[in-house]
Design a protein around this motif. Structure first.
Motif, PDB file in Angstrom:
ATOM      1  N   ALA A 138      -7.618  -6.580   9.009  1.00 11.54           N
ATOM      2  CA  ALA A 138      -7.967  -5.679  10.110  1.00 11.54           C
ATOM      3  C   ALA A 138      -9.064  -6.297  10.980  1.00 11.54           C
ATOM      4  O   ALA A 138      -8.987  -6.243  12.211  1.00 11.54           O
ATOM      5  CB  ALA A 138      -8.421  -4.336   9.572  1.00 11.54           C
ATOM      6  N   LEU A 139     -10.064  -6.880  10.360  1.00  8.25           N
ATOM      7  CA  LEU A 139     -11.134  -7.525  11.133  1.00  8.25           C
ATOM      8  C   LEU A 139     -10.597  -8.718  11.923  1.00  8.25           C
ATOM      9  O   LEU A 139     -11.012  -8.951  13.052  1.00  8.25           O
ATOM     10  CB  LEU A 139     -12.262  -7.964  10.200  1.00  8.25           C
ATOM     11  CG  LEU A 139     -13.055  -6.828   9.562  1.00  8.25           C
ATOM     12  CD1 LEU A 139     -14.047  -7.385   8.551  1.00  8.25           C
ATOM     13  CD2 LEU A 139     -13.765  -6.007  10.618  1.00  8.25           C
TER      14      LEU A 139
ATOM     15  N   CYS B 263       0.826  -1.213   0.000  1.00 12.54           N
ATOM     16  CA  CYS B 263       0.000   0.000   0.000  1.00 12.54           C
ATOM     17  C   CYS B 263       0.861   1.264   0.000  1.00 12.54           C
ATOM     18  O   CYS B 263       0.542   2.234  -0.688  1.00 12.54           O
ATOM     19  CB  CYS B 263      -0.931  -0.001   1.205  1.00 12.54           C
ATOM     20  SG  CYS B 263      -2.196  -1.267   1.132  1.00 12.54           S
TER      21      CYS B 263
ATOM     22  N   HIS C 103      -8.179  -3.829  -5.796  1.00 11.65           N
ATOM     23  CA  HIS C 103      -9.380  -4.378  -5.166  1.00 11.65           C
ATOM     24  C   HIS C 103      -9.023  -5.545  -4.248  1.00 11.65           C
ATOM     25  O   HIS C 103      -9.528  -5.627  -3.119  1.00 11.65           O
ATOM     26  CB  HIS C 103     -10.381  -4.848  -6.222  1.00 11.65           C
ATOM     27  CG  HIS C 103     -10.952  -3.731  -7.035  1.00 11.65           C
ATOM     28  ND1 HIS C 103     -11.694  -2.721  -6.481  1.00 11.65           N
ATOM     29  CD2 HIS C 103     -10.877  -3.465  -8.355  1.00 11.65           C
ATOM     30  CE1 HIS C 103     -12.063  -1.888  -7.426  1.00 11.65           C
ATOM     31  NE2 HIS C 103     -11.574  -2.311  -8.582  1.00 11.65           N
TER      32      HIS C 103
ATOM     33  N   ALA D  71      -7.213  -4.216  -1.143  1.00 13.17           N
ATOM     34  CA  ALA D  71      -8.136  -3.551  -0.223  1.00 13.17           C
ATOM     35  C   ALA D  71      -8.978  -4.570   0.558  1.00 13.17           C
ATOM     36  O   ALA D  71      -9.174  -4.421   1.767  1.00 13.17           O
ATOM     37  CB  ALA D  71      -9.051  -2.608  -0.993  1.00 13.17           C
ATOM     38  N   ILE D  72      -9.444  -5.605  -0.109  1.00 13.13           N
ATOM     39  CA  ILE D  72     -10.221  -6.638   0.575  1.00 13.13           C
ATOM     40  C   ILE D  72      -9.349  -7.378   1.576  1.00 13.13           C
ATOM     41  O   ILE D  72      -9.783  -7.685   2.693  1.00 13.13           O
ATOM     42  CB  ILE D  72     -10.848  -7.599  -0.460  1.00 13.13           C
ATOM     43  CG1 ILE D  72     -11.940  -6.868  -1.239  1.00 13.13           C
ATOM     44  CG2 ILE D  72     -11.402  -8.851   0.205  1.00 13.13           C
ATOM     45  CD1 ILE D  72     -12.463  -7.623  -2.426  1.00 13.13           C
ATOM     46  N   THR D  73      -8.109  -7.656   1.211  1.00 10.39           N
ATOM     47  CA  THR D  73      -7.197  -8.341   2.127  1.00 10.39           C
ATOM     48  C   THR D  73      -6.875  -7.465   3.332  1.00 10.39           C
ATOM     49  O   THR D  73      -6.789  -7.967   4.467  1.00 10.39           O
ATOM     50  CB  THR D  73      -5.905  -8.737   1.392  1.00 10.39           C
ATOM     51  OG1 THR D  73      -6.250  -9.449   0.204  1.00 10.39           O
ATOM     52  CG2 THR D  73      -5.032  -9.610   2.247  1.00 10.39           C
ATOM     53  N   CYS D  74      -6.688  -6.162   3.113  1.00 12.79           N
ATOM     54  CA  CYS D  74      -6.438  -5.249   4.241  1.00 12.79           C
ATOM     55  C   CYS D  74      -7.634  -5.212   5.188  1.00 12.79           C
ATOM     56  O   CYS D  74      -7.461  -5.239   6.411  1.00 12.79           O
ATOM     57  CB  CYS D  74      -6.146  -3.836   3.732  1.00 12.79           C
ATOM     58  SG  CYS D  74      -4.526  -3.623   3.021  1.00 12.79           S
ATOM     59  N   LEU D  75      -8.817  -5.158   4.636  1.00 12.21           N
ATOM     60  CA  LEU D  75     -10.020  -5.129   5.461  1.00 12.21           C
ATOM     61  C   LEU D  75     -10.195  -6.427   6.246  1.00 12.21           C
ATOM     62  O   LEU D  75     -10.485  -6.397   7.444  1.00 12.21           O
ATOM     63  CB  LEU D  75     -11.248  -4.867   4.593  1.00 12.21           C
ATOM     64  CG  LEU D  75     -12.567  -4.738   5.326  1.00 12.21           C
ATOM     65  CD1 LEU D  75     -12.540  -3.533   6.250  1.00 12.21           C
ATOM     66  CD2 LEU D  75     -13.697  -4.646   4.349  1.00 12.21           C
ATOM     67  N   SER D  76      -9.995  -7.548   5.582  1.00 13.49           N
ATOM     68  CA  SER D  76     -10.146  -8.817   6.289  1.00 13.49           C
ATOM     69  C   SER D  76      -9.058  -9.011   7.342  1.00 13.49           C
ATOM     70  O   SER D  76      -9.323  -9.556   8.415  1.00 13.49           O
ATOM     71  CB  SER D  76     -10.148  -9.983   5.300  1.00 13.49           C
ATOM     72  OG  SER D  76      -8.907 -10.058   4.634  1.00 13.49           O
TER      73      SER D  76
END
Length: 74
Positions: free
Chosen positions: A67-68, A19, A57, A60-65
Motif C-alpha cells: 500500500a505504501l 486475505c 503477520h 499484513a506487513i506485505t499488504c502495508l508495504s
C-alpha cells in the motif's frame, strides 16, 4: 490504478485473494461450503486460507508495504 499484467498488480491481486480467503475461513457457513475441498480447483481457496491464517503477520506487513509503495512511489 494498478494494472493486473504488471508485477505489482499480480502481487496486489495475490494479497487480496489470500486475505479474502482467510476472512471467508472465519465465516462458518462459507467455511463449510467453500473451503471444504482440499484438492483440485476448489483446493486453491483452502490453501490460500491456510496461508492467510498461518502467515498473518507476514501477509499484513506485505499488504502495508504494498500500500505504501502504491501510494507514494508509483
Amino acid at each position: 490504478m494498478t494494472n493486473v499484467y504488471s508485477f505489482d498488480g499480480i502481487v496486489v491481486f495475490g494479497l487480496l485473494y489470500i486475505c479474502t480467503c482467510a476472512y471467508l475461513k472465519k465465516v462458518p457457513r462459507l467455511n463449510s461450503w467453500l473451503l471444504s475441498e482440499k484438492k483440485g480447483v476448489w483446493g486453491v481457496f483452502y490453501k490460500a486460507a491456510v496461508i492467510g491464517t498461518r502467515l498473518h503477520h507476514a501477509v499484513a506487513i506485505t499488504c502495508l508495504s504494498m500500500a505504501l509503495y502504491l501510494v507514494f512511489l508509483k
